[in-house]
Design a protein around this motif. Structure first.
Motif, PDB file in Angstrom:
ATOM      1  N   LEU A   1       0.829  -1.198   0.000  1.00  0.00           N
ATOM      2  CA  LEU A   1       0.000   0.000   0.000  1.00  0.00           C
ATOM      3  C   LEU A   1       0.869   1.256   0.000  1.00  0.00           C
ATOM      4  N   LEU A   2       1.854   1.296   0.902  1.00  0.00           N
ATOM      5  CA  LEU A   2       2.735   2.466   0.956  1.00  0.00           C
ATOM      6  C   LEU A   2       3.506   2.652  -0.349  1.00  0.00           C
ATOM      7  N   LEU A   3       4.007   1.562  -0.905  1.00  0.00           N
ATOM      8  CA  LEU A   3       4.770   1.662  -2.155  1.00  0.00           C
ATOM      9  C   LEU A   3       3.888   2.118  -3.320  1.00  0.00           C
ATOM     10  N   MET A   4       2.644   1.624  -3.364  1.00  0.00           N
ATOM     11  CA  MET A   4       1.732   2.068  -4.427  1.00  0.00           C
ATOM     12  C   MET A   4       1.392   3.542  -4.275  1.00  0.00           C
ATOM     13  N   LEU A   5       1.149   3.975  -3.029  1.00  0.00           N
ATOM     14  CA  LEU A   5       0.845   5.390  -2.806  1.00  0.00           C
ATOM     15  C   LEU A   5       2.029   6.274  -3.193  1.00  0.00           C
ATOM     16  N   LEU A   6       3.232   5.855  -2.834  1.00  0.00           N
ATOM     17  CA  LEU A   6       4.420   6.636  -3.191  1.00  0.00           C
ATOM     18  C   LEU A   6       4.619   6.685  -4.703  1.00  0.00           C
ATOM     19  N   LEU A   7       4.428   5.551  -5.377  1.00  0.00           N
ATOM     20  CA  LEU A   7       4.579   5.534  -6.837  1.00  0.00           C
ATOM     21  C   LEU A   7       3.540   6.424  -7.505  1.00  0.00           C
ATOM     22  N   ALA A   8       2.298   6.340  -7.039  1.00  0.00           N
ATOM     23  CA  ALA A   8       1.236   7.186  -7.606  1.00  0.00           C
ATOM     24  C   ALA A   8       1.535   8.662  -7.357  1.00  0.00           C
ATOM     25  N   ALA A   9       2.001   8.984  -6.162  1.00  0.00           N
ATOM     26  CA  ALA A   9       2.324  10.379  -5.846  1.00  0.00           C
ATOM     27  C   ALA A   9       3.493  10.878  -6.680  1.00  0.00           C
ATOM     28  N   MET A  10       4.516  10.030  -6.858  1.00  0.00           N
ATOM     29  CA  MET A  10       5.656  10.443  -7.696  1.00  0.00           C
ATOM     30  C   MET A  10       5.213  10.696  -9.136  1.00  0.00           C
ATOM     31  N   ALA A  11       4.387   9.803  -9.667  1.00  0.00           N
ATOM     32  CA  ALA A  11       3.905   9.976 -11.039  1.00  0.00           C
ATOM     33  C   ALA A  11       3.060  11.236 -11.163  1.00  0.00           C
ATOM     34  N   MET A  12       2.223  11.494 -10.165  1.00  0.00           N
ATOM     35  CA  MET A  12       1.369  12.675 -10.201  1.00  0.00           C
ATOM     36  C   MET A  12       2.194  13.961 -10.128  1.00  0.00           C
ATOM     37  N   VAL A  13       3.146  14.012  -9.215  1.00  0.00           N
ATOM     38  CA  VAL A  13       3.979  15.215  -9.069  1.00  0.00           C
ATOM     39  C   VAL A  13       4.772  15.474 -10.343  1.00  0.00           C
ATOM     40  N   MET A  14       5.362  14.417 -10.895  1.00  0.00           N
ATOM     41  CA  MET A  14       6.146  14.613 -12.125  1.00  0.00           C
ATOM     42  C   MET A  14       5.230  14.955 -13.312  1.00  0.00           C
ATOM     43  N   GLY A  15       4.010  14.402 -13.325  1.00  0.00           N
ATOM     44  CA  GLY A  15       3.054  14.763 -14.373  1.00  0.00           C
ATOM     45  C   GLY A  15       2.665  16.227 -14.297  1.00  0.00           C
ATOM     46  N   VAL A  16       2.430  16.709 -13.084  1.00  0.00           N
ATOM     47  CA  VAL A  16       2.110  18.126 -12.897  1.00  0.00           C
ATOM     48  C   VAL A  16       3.292  18.989 -13.345  1.00  0.00           C
ATOM     49  N   GLN A  17       4.507  18.541 -13.038  1.00  0.00           N
ATOM     50  CA  GLN A  17       5.698  19.280 -13.448  1.00  0.00           C
ATOM     51  C   GLN A  17       5.806  19.359 -14.970  1.00  0.00           C
ATOM     52  N   VAL A  18       5.553  18.262 -15.658  1.00  0.00           N
ATOM     53  CA  VAL A  18       5.624  18.250 -17.124  1.00  0.00           C
ATOM     54  C   VAL A  18       4.577  19.182 -17.709  1.00  0.00           C
ATOM     55  N   VAL A  19       3.353  19.114 -17.204  1.00  0.00           N
ATOM     56  CA  VAL A  19       2.284  20.001 -17.695  1.00  0.00           C
ATOM     57  C   VAL A  19       2.644  21.460 -17.418  1.00  0.00           C
ATOM     58  N   ALA A  20       3.117  21.727 -16.221  1.00  0.00           N
ATOM     59  CA  ALA A  20       3.477  23.107 -15.877  1.00  0.00           C
ATOM     60  C   ALA A  20       4.585  23.633 -16.784  1.00  0.00           C
ATOM     61  N   ARG A  21       5.562  22.779 -17.063  1.00  0.00           N
ATOM     62  CA  ARG A  21       6.701  23.230 -17.865  1.00  0.00           C
ATOM     63  C   ARG A  21       6.327  23.413 -19.337  1.00  0.00           C
ATOM     64  N   TYR A  22       5.622  22.445 -19.916  1.00  0.00           N
ATOM     65  CA  TYR A  22       5.382  22.491 -21.352  1.00  0.00           C
ATOM     66  C   TYR A  22       4.088  23.196 -21.753  1.00  0.00           C
ATOM     67  N   VAL A  23       3.110  23.233 -20.877  1.00  0.00           N
ATOM     68  CA  VAL A  23       1.854  23.902 -21.209  1.00  0.00           C
ATOM     69  C   VAL A  23       1.874  25.354 -20.743  1.00  0.00           C
ATOM     70  N   PHE A  24       2.328  25.562 -19.511  1.00  0.00           N
ATOM     71  CA  PHE A  24       2.294  26.910 -18.938  1.00  0.00           C
ATOM     72  C   PHE A  24       3.656  27.610 -18.948  1.00  0.00           C
ATOM     73  N   ASN A  25       4.672  26.911 -19.460  1.00  0.00           N
ATOM     74  CA  ASN A  25       6.026  27.460 -19.519  1.00  0.00           C
ATOM     75  C   ASN A  25       6.498  27.944 -18.135  1.00  0.00           C
ATOM     76  N   TYR A  26       6.186  27.137 -17.124  1.00  0.00           N
ATOM     77  CA  TYR A  26       6.545  27.463 -15.745  1.00  0.00           C
ATOM     78  C   TYR A  26       7.072  26.193 -15.078  1.00  0.00           C
ATOM     79  N   SER A  27       8.220  26.277 -14.472  1.00  0.00           N
ATOM     80  CA  SER A  27       8.812  25.123 -13.818  1.00  0.00           C
ATOM     81  C   SER A  27       8.583  25.194 -12.312  1.00  0.00           C
ATOM     82  N   LEU A  28       8.110  24.089 -11.744  1.00  0.00           N
ATOM     83  CA  LEU A  28       7.911  24.005 -10.297  1.00  0.00           C
ATOM     84  C   LEU A  28       9.262  23.748  -9.633  1.00  0.00           C
TER      85      LEU A  28
END
Length: 160
Positions: free
Chosen positions: A14-41
């Protein structure tokens, strides 16, 4: 009792799945922020790295519970049941000694981090939250090793 069994069976997963999901979500938000909004977190890479550290130390306990490790399993599996159990007991005992030995150093590491008052640069998280990962991972691994030793002793006594 069923709740304790469920936690025992699924805690690390459970902990490993939550961490993997959170890592994917954070990095996904970073990619969207960088390439869509031209802003890096500024905090996303640091937070993902810390979650990865936690997942690495939690995976030690997970692999111990599932008996996933690098060893000569083909040779061991050819042994009779009792001899196989003896080999597993020796293996787990050596690992147990190692992780009990490492607890002292992990604790000292966390204690030094708490005393230093250091915080992470981007997330402003106290570093001891990250540096307690080895201690937690080692304690969980010790618990899983003790459970494995109990199981192997039962196999040795029963001969099944």
């Amino acid at each position: 009792m069923k709740i304790i069994k469920k936690i025992d069976d699924n805690f690390e997963e459970l902990l490993l799945m939550l961490l993997l999901a959170a890592m994917a979500m954070v990095m996904g938000v970073q990619v969207v922020a960088r390439y869509v909004f031209n802003y890096s977190l500024t905090w996303s890479e640091e937070l993902t790295r810390y979650m990865f550290v936690w997942s690495a130390f939690l995976s030690i306990s997970y692999c111990t519970k599932k008996q996933i490790s690098i060893k000569i399993e083909q040779i061991v599996s050819m042994l009779p049941t009792k001899l196989h159990a003896v080999f597993k007991i020796i293996e787990k005992a050596v690992m147990l000694v190692f992780f009990v030995y490492m607890i002292k150093y992990a604790y000292n590491f966390v204690q030094a981090s708490v005393l230093s008052g250091q915080i992470s640069p981007a997330c402003r998280i106290p570093m001891y939250f990250i540096q307690v990962a080895p201690l937690v991972g080692f304690i969980l691994t010790i618990i899983r090793l003790i459970q494995g030793l109990v199981f192997e002793f039962k196999v040795l006594v029963s001969g099944n």
